[in-house]
Design a protein around this motif. Structure first.
Motif, mmCIF file in Angstrom:
data_model
loop_
_atom_site.group_PDB
_atom_site.id
_atom_site.type_symbol
_atom_site.label_atom_id
_atom_site.label_comp_id
_atom_site.label_asym_id
_atom_site.label_seq_id
_atom_site.Cartn_x
_atom_site.Cartn_y
_atom_site.Cartn_z
ATOM 1 N N MET A 135 0.819 -1.199 0.000
ATOM 2 C CA MET A 135 0.000 0.000 0.000
ATOM 3 C C MET A 135 0.859 1.256 0.000
ATOM 4 O O MET A 135 0.473 2.258 -0.587
ATOM 5 N N LEU A 136 1.985 1.206 0.680
ATOM 6 C CA LEU A 136 2.843 2.386 0.750
ATOM 7 C C LEU A 136 3.496 2.731 -0.582
ATOM 8 O O LEU A 136 3.889 3.866 -0.795
ATOM 9 N N ARG A 137 3.574 1.767 -1.465
ATOM 10 C CA ARG A 137 4.175 2.011 -2.779
ATOM 11 C C ARG A 137 3.167 2.548 -3.787
ATOM 12 O O ARG A 137 3.555 3.005 -4.852
ATOM 13 N N ARG A 138 1.882 2.472 -3.473
ATOM 14 C CA ARG A 138 0.853 2.991 -4.376
ATOM 15 C C ARG A 138 0.837 4.513 -4.313
ATOM 16 O O ARG A 138 1.291 5.115 -3.339
ATOM 17 N N PRO A 139 0.321 5.161 -5.347
ATOM 18 C CA PRO A 139 0.331 6.623 -5.375
ATOM 19 C C PRO A 139 -0.731 7.278 -4.488
ATOM 20 O O PRO A 139 -0.772 8.497 -4.373
ATOM 21 N N ASP A 140 -1.561 6.478 -3.825
ATOM 22 C CA ASP A 140 -2.619 7.030 -2.977
ATOM 23 C C ASP A 140 -2.040 7.881 -1.847
ATOM 24 O O ASP A 140 -0.948 7.608 -1.340
ATOM 25 N N ARG A 141 -2.799 8.878 -1.460
ATOM 26 C CA ARG A 141 -2.394 9.737 -0.352
ATOM 27 C C ARG A 141 -2.539 8.977 0.967
ATOM 28 O O ARG A 141 -3.553 8.333 1.221
ATOM 29 N N ILE A 142 -1.515 9.039 1.798
ATOM 30 C CA ILE A 142 -1.536 8.446 3.131
ATOM 31 C C ILE A 142 -1.082 9.526 4.104
ATOM 32 O O ILE A 142 0.016 10.058 3.971
ATOM 33 N N ASP A 143 -1.932 9.846 5.064
ATOM 34 C CA ASP A 143 -1.613 10.908 6.016
ATOM 35 C C ASP A 143 -1.022 10.388 7.316
ATOM 36 O O ASP A 143 -0.313 11.115 8.011
ATOM 37 N N LEU A 144 -1.339 9.128 7.659
ATOM 38 C CA LEU A 144 -0.960 8.628 8.979
ATOM 39 C C LEU A 144 -0.820 7.114 8.941
ATOM 40 O O LEU A 144 -1.647 6.428 8.339
ATOM 41 N N LEU A 145 0.218 6.618 9.590
ATOM 42 C CA LEU A 145 0.370 5.189 9.839
ATOM 43 C C LEU A 145 0.006 4.960 11.298
ATOM 44 O O LEU A 145 0.591 5.575 12.196
ATOM 45 N N PHE A 146 -0.976 4.088 11.545
ATOM 46 C CA PHE A 146 -1.396 3.723 12.891
ATOM 47 C C PHE A 146 -1.044 2.263 13.086
ATOM 48 O O PHE A 146 -1.553 1.396 12.381
ATOM 49 N N THR A 147 -0.120 1.978 14.003
ATOM 50 C CA THR A 147 0.377 0.621 14.170
ATOM 51 C C THR A 147 0.628 0.292 15.628
ATOM 52 O O THR A 147 0.930 1.174 16.434
ATOM 53 N N ASP A 148 0.497 -0.984 15.933
ATOM 54 C CA ASP A 148 0.845 -1.458 17.265
ATOM 55 C C ASP A 148 2.364 -1.506 17.376
ATOM 56 O O ASP A 148 3.062 -1.665 16.371
ATOM 57 N N VAL A 149 2.862 -1.378 18.582
ATOM 58 C CA VAL A 149 4.298 -1.474 18.808
ATOM 59 C C VAL A 149 4.762 -2.908 18.586
ATOM 60 O O VAL A 149 5.801 -3.162 17.991
ATOM 61 N N VAL A 150 3.972 -3.865 19.063
ATOM 62 C CA VAL A 150 4.331 -5.281 18.973
ATOM 63 C C VAL A 150 3.540 -5.914 17.833
ATOM 64 O O VAL A 150 2.312 -5.926 17.846
ATOM 65 N N LEU A 151 4.262 -6.401 16.833
ATOM 66 C CA LEU A 151 3.661 -7.059 15.675
ATOM 67 C C LEU A 151 4.338 -8.405 15.468
ATOM 68 O O LEU A 151 5.493 -8.582 15.842
ATOM 69 N N PRO A 152 3.654 -9.343 14.831
ATOM 70 C CA PRO A 152 4.316 -10.610 14.515
ATOM 71 C C PRO A 152 5.362 -10.402 13.421
ATOM 72 O O PRO A 152 5.096 -9.756 12.414
ATOM 73 N N GLY A 153 6.543 -10.881 13.654
ATOM 74 C CA GLY A 153 7.581 -10.822 12.626
ATOM 75 C C GLY A 153 8.482 -9.612 12.666
ATOM 76 O O GLY A 153 9.654 -9.694 12.385
#
Length: 82
Positions: A1-19
Motif C-alpha cells: 500500500m505504501l508504494r501505491r500513489p494514494d495519499r496516506i496521512d498517517l500510519l497507525f500501528t501497534d508497537v508489537v507485531l508478529p515478525g
C-alpha cells in the motif's frame, strides 16, 4: 500500500507485531514516504515501551484500551502537529 500513489496521512500501528516491530514498520514506511506521521498503540505502559528500547522518547503513542473519542482526538493531534 505504501508504494501505491494514494495519499496516506498517517500510519497507525501497534508497537508489537508478529515478525517485526511497529518501530521497524514505521522506519520502512518513512523510507518510502518521508515525513509520514505515525501513531503507535500498545497495551504496555509507555514507560515499559520506552525504557526497554522499543520506542524512542517523543514518539506519538496512545495506550490501550482507548475509546473511539480518545483515538480520534489523538489522531487529530498527530495530524495537526508540525
Amino acid at each position: 500500500m505504501l508504494r501505491r500513489p494514494d495519499r496516506i496521512d498517517l500510519l497507525f500501528t501497534d508497537v508489537v507485531l508478529p515478525g517485526r516491530s511497529g518501530r521497524e514498520l514505521a522506519d520502512l514506511a518513512g523510507q518510502l514516504r518521508p515525513g509520514l506521521k505515525v501513531l503507535f498503540t500498545t497495551g504496555y505502559s509507555r514507560n515499559a515501551i520506552v525504557h526497554h528500547g522499543r520506542l524512542d522518547a517523543g514518539v506519538q503513542l496512545i495506550s490501550k484500551p482507548f475509546t473511539f473519542e480518545s483515538l480520534a482526538a489523538r489522531v487529530r493531534d498527530v495530524l495537526d502537529a508540525g
